[in-house]
Write an enzyme that holds these catalytic residues in place. Structure first.
Site, PDB file in Angstrom:
ATOM      1  N   LYS A 107       0.817  -1.216   0.000  1.00 35.71           N
ATOM      2  CA  LYS A 107       0.000   0.000   0.000  1.00 35.71           C
ATOM      3  C   LYS A 107       0.852   1.267   0.000  1.00 35.71           C
ATOM      4  O   LYS A 107       0.349   2.345  -0.307  1.00 35.71           O
ATOM      5  CB  LYS A 107      -0.971  -0.012   1.178  1.00 35.71           C
ATOM      6  CG  LYS A 107      -2.078  -1.027   0.978  1.00 35.71           C
ATOM      7  CD  LYS A 107      -3.191  -0.900   1.998  1.00 35.71           C
ATOM      8  CE  LYS A 107      -4.305  -1.870   1.690  1.00 35.71           C
ATOM      9  NZ  LYS A 107      -3.892  -3.292   1.856  1.00 35.71           N
TER      10      LYS A 107
HETATM   11  C1  LIG Z   1      -4.452  -4.352   1.190  1.00 32.37           C
HETATM   12  C2  LIG Z   1      -3.680  -5.607   1.137  1.00 32.37           C
HETATM   13  C3  LIG Z   1      -3.982  -6.652   0.238  1.00 32.37           C
HETATM   14  C4  LIG Z   1      -5.186  -6.595  -0.693  1.00 32.37           C
HETATM   15  O1  LIG Z   1      -5.018  -5.663  -1.713  1.00 32.37           O
HETATM   16  P1  LIG Z   1      -6.324  -5.152  -2.518  1.00 32.37           P
HETATM   17  O2  LIG Z   1      -5.835  -4.095  -3.407  1.00 32.37           O
HETATM   18  O3  LIG Z   1      -7.266  -4.644  -1.466  1.00 32.37           O
HETATM   19  O4  LIG Z   1      -6.858  -6.331  -3.228  1.00 32.37           O
HETATM   20  C5  LIG Z   1      -3.193  -7.784   0.214  1.00 32.37           C
HETATM   21  N1  LIG Z   1      -2.140  -7.913   1.052  1.00 32.37           N
HETATM   22  C6  LIG Z   1      -1.821  -6.950   1.932  1.00 32.37           C
HETATM   23  C7  LIG Z   1      -0.659  -7.175   2.829  1.00 32.37           C
HETATM   24  C8  LIG Z   1      -2.547  -5.766   2.004  1.00 32.37           C
HETATM   25  O5  LIG Z   1      -2.212  -4.821   2.895  1.00 32.37           O
END
Ligand SMILES: *Cc1c(COP(=O)(O)O)cnc(C)c1O
Length: 436
Positions: A107
C-alpha cells in the site's frame, strides 16, 4: 486526462479534481476516459529502463500535461525511493517483493503517490489540505507515512482503541509532525461513521479543505500499474518471446485492477491469478458469472478480509461488464487458512524463503492454476504484498520460528505513542476539528 465516474452521473474530472475528491459525487469510482496505450516501440524503449523511468512514462500518460513534466518527475523520484526486487524461487517462478516501502506493505506505492500529488495540488492552490481517514490498521499507516512531511498537507487518523495490533498502533501514533492519531473509544465502524459525518458537514469540509485518501482514489490506482509494467518487462527480458503471468493476493481488488490496466496499456502480460481467502465473492463471480457478496469473515490474511470489494466496480468497468472477457484474463482461486499455513511451510522447506500469509495465498493460487492448466503459461510472479515480519504470529505457527523485525519496525515499536483520546460521539470530533 479526463476521468469519468463508474456511475456516469457526475461531471468528468481532471486528475486534480479526481485526486482531491476521491469518490465521485455520484458515489462512483473514477476511471480514465480512455486507457492510455503504449506502442511496441515505446515498450521496447522501456524494456531495460529503471523502475522510476517506467513509472514516469506511465504517470505522464495519465497526467496528460496537467502537471509539468519536471514536477511529475520529481514526484516520482520522491515516491519510489525503495527497490522492487524480483526474487527467483525456481525456473519460471518469481516473487515480486512490494514490501520495501516505509510500512513494509504494497500500500506504500499507492499512498505515497497520492500524498505527493495531493501536496503538489495543495501548493498550486496555496491551500493546506486536511486528510481525514478512518483506519483499522494497514491503510492508515501507509497514509500516515505517505503524507509524513509532505508540505501543505496534514493527516488526521481515526482508529479504534484496542482494536488494532500493537505494531499497527505504533505505526499510526509515532509519525508525528503533520500526522495526528485520534484514538476512538469505539470500533472501526464508529470511526467510519465519524469520518462520514465530518464529510457531510459542508462548512467544516470547506474550511479544512477535507479530503479522504481512501483506497479507491484514482491516484492510488495509477501507481499500482507501475510494478506490473516493471515486473513484466523484467520477466520478458529473462524469457524472450513469452508474456508474464501475475498472481495477486486480493481483498478489495485495487491491486489486481492496477494489473488489468497495465495489461490493457500494452505491457507484456498474459494472465492474472486472483488469490482470495475465505472472502471469495469475486472468485465465485469469476467461476459462475453471478456476483453475490457475503458478509466479511476473519482470516489469517486479514488485509484481504473484504466481503464486498469496492474496486470490483472498476474491474467490471474495464471489462465492460462482460463476465467472459474478465474470466478469460483472470482465474480466481480461494485459499483456506490451513492451506495458507501449509504453503508458508512448504515454500520455506523447498526454497528457504519466508512469505507472509497474504503472499502465501497468492502462491497457493498460482499452484492451483498450474494444476489445472498444464500448458506452459510463461514465467509467473507472485506479488508479495507484505513483509513476513508484520505477521510474526502466522510465521511462528507455520514454521515454529521467531523472525527478527527489520530495524525500521523495531524503531517504531520503541517510540513513544502519542494519540488524542476521542469519544464515539460526533460532537467531540467536530469540536476537535473546528479548533484546528
Ligand atoms: C491491502 C492488502 C492486500 C489486498 O489488496 P487489494 O488491493 O485490497 O486487493 C493484500 N495484502 C496486503 C498485505 C494488504 O495490505
Amino acid at each position: 486526462m479526463i476521468f469519468y465516474s463508474t456511475n456516469k452521473q457526475s461531471t468528468p474530472a481532471s486528475l486534480k479534481k479526481a485526486t482531491l475528491e476521491g469518490l465521485a459525487s455520484d458515489g462512483g469510482l473514477y476511471v480514465p476516459s480512455a486507457i492510455p496505450r503504449f506502442s511496441e516501440e515505446e515498450i521496447q524503449l522501456l524494456s531495460d529502463a529503471p523502475f522510476n523511468d517506467i513509472a514516469f512514462a506511465i504517470a505522464k500518460k495519465f497526467n496528460d500535461g496537467e502537471i509539468p513534466d519536471n514536477h511529475l518527475g520529481e514526484i516520482v523520484e520522491k515516491c519510489f525511493t525503495f527497490t522492487t526486487p524480483l526474487v527467483g524461487l525456481e525456473t519460471g517462478t518469481y516473487i515480486e517483493e512490494l514490501f520495501n516501502g516505509p510500512t513494509l506493505a504494497f500500500k506504500d506505492y499507492g499512498a505515497r503517490f497520492l500524498a505527493h500529488l495531493t501536496g503538489y495540488f495543495a501548493e498550486e492552490d496555496h491551500k493546506l489540505i486536511t486528510i481525514l481517514v478512518a483506519t483499522s490498521g494497514d491503510t492508515g499507516s501507509a497514509v500516515a507515512y505517505g503524507f509524513k512531511g509532505v508540505p501543505n498537507t496534514r493527516v488526521i487518523l481515526l482508529y479504534p482503541s484496542g482494536k488494532v495490533s500493537r505494531l499497527q498502533e505504533q505505526q499510526l501514533t509515532t509519525v508525528g509532525g503533520n500526522v495526528t492519531a485520534l484514538e476512538v473509544d469505539g470500533d472501526f465502524d464508529d470511526c467510519q461513521r465519524l469520518v462520514k459525518q465530518a464529510f457531510m458537514d459542508a462548512e467544516l469540509k470547506q474550511n479544512l479543505a477535507l479530503t479522504s485518501a481512501n483506497s479507491i482514489n484514482i491516484s492510488r490506482l495509477i501507481p499500482q500499474t507501475f510494478y506490473y509494467a516493471w515486473g513484466s518487462l523484467q520477466l520478458v527480458e529473462r524469457y524472450p518471446g513469452k508474456k508474464a503471468v501475475f498472481s495477486v493476493p486480493s481483498g478489495n481488488y485495487g491491486n489486481l485492477t492496477g494489473g488489468v490496466l497495465a495489461k490493457k496499456m500494452g505491457f507484456p502480460i498474459k494472465h492474472f491469478i486472483a488469490g482470495s481467502n475465505a472472502n471469495d465473492s469475486v472468485t465465485r463471480y469469476l467461476e459462475e458469472g453471478r456476483y453475490e457478496p457475503l458478509p466479511t469473515v476473519a482470516t489469517l490474511s486479514s488485509a484481504m478480509d473484504v466481503g464486498n470489494p469496492s474496486n470490483f466496480a472498476r474491474l467490471r468497468h474495464f471489462y465492460r461488464d462482460d463476465h467472459h472477457a474478465m474470466a478469460a484474463d483472470i482465474s480466481g482461486y480461494s485459499v483456506s487458512d490451513s492451506e495458507t499455513l501449509d504453503t508458508i511451510r512448504k515454500v520455506y522447506d523447498r526454497f528457504g524463503y519466508i512469505m507472509d500469509p497474504h503472499t502465501a495465498v497468492g502462491f497457493r493460487a498460482l499452484e492451483k492454476f498450474r494444476e489445472t492448466n498444464s500448458e506452459s503459461n510463461g514465467p509467473a510472479a507472485v506479488l508479495s504484498t507484505a513483509h513476513p515480519a508484520k505477521f510474526t504470529e502466522s510465521i511462528k505457527e507455520a514454521l515454529n520460528m521467531n523472525i527478527t523485525l527489520p530495524d525500521r519496525l523495531q524503531e517504531v515499536l520503541d517510540k513513544q505513542k502519542i494519540s488524542v483520546p476521542m469519544s464515539a460521539d460526533y460532537r467531540d470530533l467536530s469540536s476537535f476539528l473546528s479548533k484546528l
